[in-house]
Enzyme design. Structure first.
Site, PDB file in Angstrom:
ATOM      1  CG  ASP A 167      -1.711   1.210   1.396  1.00  0.00           C
ATOM      2  OD1 ASP A 167      -2.461   1.553   0.249  1.00  0.00           O
ATOM      3  OD2 ASP A 167      -2.183   1.739   2.498  1.00  0.00           O
ATOM      4  CG  ASP A 200      -1.074   1.634   7.401  1.00  0.00           C
ATOM      5  OD1 ASP A 200      -1.480   1.575   6.262  1.00  0.00           O
ATOM      6  OD2 ASP A 200      -0.764   2.948   7.788  1.00  0.00           O
ATOM      7  CB  THR A 218      -1.415   6.179   2.847  1.00  0.00           C
ATOM      8  OG1 THR A 218      -1.635   7.079   1.375  1.00  0.00           O
ATOM      9  CG2 THR A 218      -1.602   7.114   3.846  1.00  0.00           C
TER      10      THR A 218
END
Length: 776
Positions: A465, A664, A467
């Site tokens: 991912d 996350d 961000t």
């Protein structure tokens, strides 16, 4: 005074801290046949962890009968075995260990190791003279006292060897019988049969020599005995158990080291400004604590006053101290530098990061790698085959061997049983997993299960991912524009109030900007998260929408011509989000989320490992390409919704890739679960970490490289151990059976077989312990 709860002047007594508890104040209870009262949850937890410390004067019922702890026990080699009391594993006979790991470890030795060591030393003291007498009788009878005849020697050997076999070897017979009773044949099956056969034969030969063939009797009518073999084998197997248990305790050194980091006391700052030193167990969520220079941070929390550098290397693997200021989070058990800090306790006890790390490591060490199935399958067939080979060897020697045939038959059969014990085979995989996962924990790589550790070396595609994974996940508001007719501070207050219900890192930038301007937060009604698009809700009776182009299109909100402006921002890797109030476009804001300084180094190392890197992000194409090109990421897919991430991973898997996914956020959880190996950033959400098999405490992509190196080293170590164990057993059994005797006259003594068997296990453990020095 009794430690049991009692009434004192109308009040109750906490059995842990002896504090008087008024019946009119809140308290905690535990009902286990008797009711126990506690002043706090911490005292209750401490009592449950070690009830024997506080129930020493309890006479009506034992601690065991009260069943206070609720601790379950499992076998380190067979984690599917779980029971509510201590004992031995019905499959392999190994002593069971508690499932939970107490956060406060007392300096007391493992009871099994202590018992085995006592049995070993007493058995050695008794077995040594038996061995010397037997060797002198066979090799140098002229050195024996003249009035000491052979019959007396045999009785001395019997008297000395019997307690060694029956007391020293008692655990082996108990476990051996259990293995036969449950038909889970294991190493103790072979050991107990071998020792029992040698001692039983010798006892019969001593007490009734006349029942043996004349060819086995000496001129005085005596039959050769093997008390020295039974006694020495028992002592050697005990030595092997002691060495194995000591080595096993070393494999848990990572957990012990982590547990040893926890301070026993801390300084609490009262409301009047006074400070008092209190036990760590007495800390409550919300307490203000003083962390003095050089002190360990007591619990997880955040700084309310002061600044310093904190050494987090023991938890995160970060080699340099980290700068900490007001508002920054502190991890319990890390070491404060030269600055004095005030912190607010946020997570205590089992909720702290350190406690979660310990639990995760313990869970991983009890899990089973798929490669273990090979050893289990072999062991399942191996023991019965060995028993059959031992029986065949016995009868072959008895019918075709030289005189005394029965003696040769017994020696060969016992040697086969002893040398073939598959303890090294059973230890080969679990012992490496225990050391490897512990090693990873000390470098900030938490591995939830052995399957992930095994699979990690096979990964050839990594999905990440953007961000919070590639970027810092701590964005800053760099631009905020509102349309005419809207007041800037009012819009900021509205969207900041709405963003408080979101877990997305971009929202934190808005909240932080509002806090800096001293704006208050309004209540939100009807909060709704539109996955991959944005959020909506009502604030002050106004409908607020914050999100990307797709959200505005879905709501049929017309955007003004901003293409060139937005394109410029996005080309710099910045994110642009739109705001709508009551179905009217109200403005847009630009958030910059800087790329982590370590991301480029990590991706370069991953490429060197032959891993293809793919970035899946919900951000737009321009921003995604900007980030990807600066990091030389192999493939970029932008505008991907969270549920689509899992579909992308399925697609990669169908193409034959072994896929790892690093993320996350909550929206990454499905993809983390779908991947062969899910990797969560420790700086992210609990849901992501729960869905992942590996957690990087530091939230640094270099941790993936460490996990890869650890996986390769551990699997190499396991293969070495399995090779040693297989080759050892394959070569040892035929030699013990006597295949070399016709050509070379060599016959393996059961004593040598016992020594070889014991040290084979130690060699496997020694090889596994080399993982403690692997460079990550």
């Amino acid at each position: 005074m009794t430690n049991q709860v009692s009434k004192v002047t109308g009040n109750l007594i906490d059995p842990v801290c002896q504090m008087e508890i008024s019946e009119n104040t809140p308290f905690h209870t535990l009902n286990k046949g008797k009711t126990f009262y506690f002043c706090s949850e911490n005292c209750k937890h401490k009592f449950v962890s070690h009830p024997e410390k506080y129930l020493q004067d309890l006479s009506s019922q034992s601690v065991k009968e009260l069943d206070i702890t609720g601790i379950q026990y499992t076998c380190p080699m067979h984690p599917e075995i779980i029971q509510d009391h201590s004992g031995n594993c019905p499959i392999c006979g190994m002593a069971l260990e508690p499932l939970i790991t107490p956060m406060h470890v007392e300096n007391r030795e493992d009871s099994e190791l202590k018992s085995m060591r006592l049995r070993f030393w007493i058995s050695t003291v008794l077995a040594l003279p038996v061995f010397v007498l037997a060797m002198m009788t066979d090799l140098s009878p002229q050195y024996l006292p003249q009035d000491l005849n052979l019959h007396t020697v045999q009785w001395i050997e019997f008297i000395l060897a019997t307690p060694v076999v029956l007391w020293g070897g008692y655990p082996f017979f108990v476990r051996g019988w259990l293995s036969i009773k449950t038909w889970n044949l294991n190493m103790f099956t072979l050991i107990s049969i071998g020792i029992g056969a040698a001692w039983g034969f010798s006892m019969v030969a001593l007490l009734a020599p006349h029942i043996f063939p004349a060819t086995m009797q000496s001129e005085t009518g005596l039959v050769a005995v093997y008390f020295e073999a039974a006694a020495v084998i028992t002592a050697l197997v005990l030595l092997g158990q002691v060495l194995e248990l000591q080595a096993r305790s070393q494999t848990n050194s990572a957990i012990q080291m982590l547990l040893g980091l926890v301070p026993n006391t801390t300084w609490k700052v009262e409301e009047d400004g006074s400070e008092a030193e209190i036990p760590l167990e007495a800390v409550q969520v919300g307490d203000i604590l003083r962390v003095r220079p050089g002190d360990k941070v007591p619990v997880d929390g955040f700084i309310t006053k002061g600044q310093s550098y904190v050494d987090e290397s023991m938890v995160t693997g970060e080699s340099f101290p980290v700068s900490k200021n007001i508002g920054d989070r502190l991890i319990g058990a890390t070491i404060n530098g030269s600055g004095s800090l005030l912190m607010r306790a946020e997570k205590i006890g089992k909720d702290t990061l350190l406690s979660q790390i310990v639990d995760m490591v313990a869970q991983a060490q009890r899990s089973r790698a798929p490669i273990q199935k090979l050893a289990d399958t072999v062991s399942g067939f191996f023991v019965p085959i060995v028993v059959v080979i031992s029986i065949i060897a016995f009868f072959v020697w008895w019918f075709f061997g030289p005189e005394p045939k029965l003696a040769y038959a017994l020696v060969s059969a016992v040697a086969v049983l002893i040398i073939a014990c598959p303890c090294a085979l059973g230890l080969a995989t679990p012992i490496s997993i225990m050391v490897g996962t512990g090693r990873g924990a000390t470098h900030g790589v938490l591995i939830k299960n052995a399957e992930a550790l095994e699979m990690m070396e096979k990964v050839n595609l990594l999905v990440i991912d953007k961000t919070g994974t590639i970027t810092e996940g701590k964005p800053k508001l760099v631009e905020f524009n509102v349309e005419s007719g809207f007041e800037k501070q009012t819009v900021l207050q509205l969207i900041a109030s709405l963003e408080r219900g979101s877990e997305h890192p971009l929202g934190l930038a808005i909240i932080e900007a509002a806090q800096k301007q001293g704006l208050s937060f309004e209540s939100v009604d009807g909060f709704k998260s539109l996955t991959g698009k944005g959020i909506m809700g009502e604030v002050n009776n106004q409908t607020i929408a914050i999100g990307n182009d797709q959200l505005m299109k879905t709501l049929a909100i017309n955007l003004p011509p901003l293409n060139d402006t937005i394109k410029d921002y996005r080309s710099q890797g910045q994110s642009v989000m739109f705001v709508a109030i009551d179905q009217r476009f109200a403005g847009f804001f630009v958030v910059a989320d800087p790329i982590k300084s370590t991301s480029q180094e990590a991706i370069k190392s991953l490429h060197q490992e032959g891993i293809r890197v793919v970035m899946l992000t919900g951000d737009n194409v321009t921003t995604a390409n900007s980030v990807a090109s600066s990091l030389q990421i192999d493939q970029v897919e932008a505008g991907v919704l969270p549920d689509e991430k899992a579909q992308w991973i399925k697609s990669f898997q169908s193409d034959g890739y072994v896929v790892a996914m690093a993320g996350d956020g909550v929206n990454d959880a499905p993809a983390l679960a779908q991947a062969h190996v899910g990797i969560a950033m420790g700086t992210g959400t609990d849901v992501a970490m729960e869905s992942a098999a590996i957690t990087l405490v530091k939230g640094d992509l270099r941790g993936i490289v460490r996990a890869r190196k650890l996986s390769k080293a551990t699997m190499k170590n396991i293969r070495q151990n399995l090779f040693f164990a297989f080759v050892y057993n394959a070569a040892g059994v035929p030699i013990a059976a006597g295949v070399l005797y016709p050509a070379f006259g060599l016959l393996l003594s059961p004593i040598i077989a016992a020594a070889a068997m014991s040290f084979s296990s130690v060699s496997v453990i020694g090889n596994a312990l080399r993982l403690k020095k692997v460079t990550l």
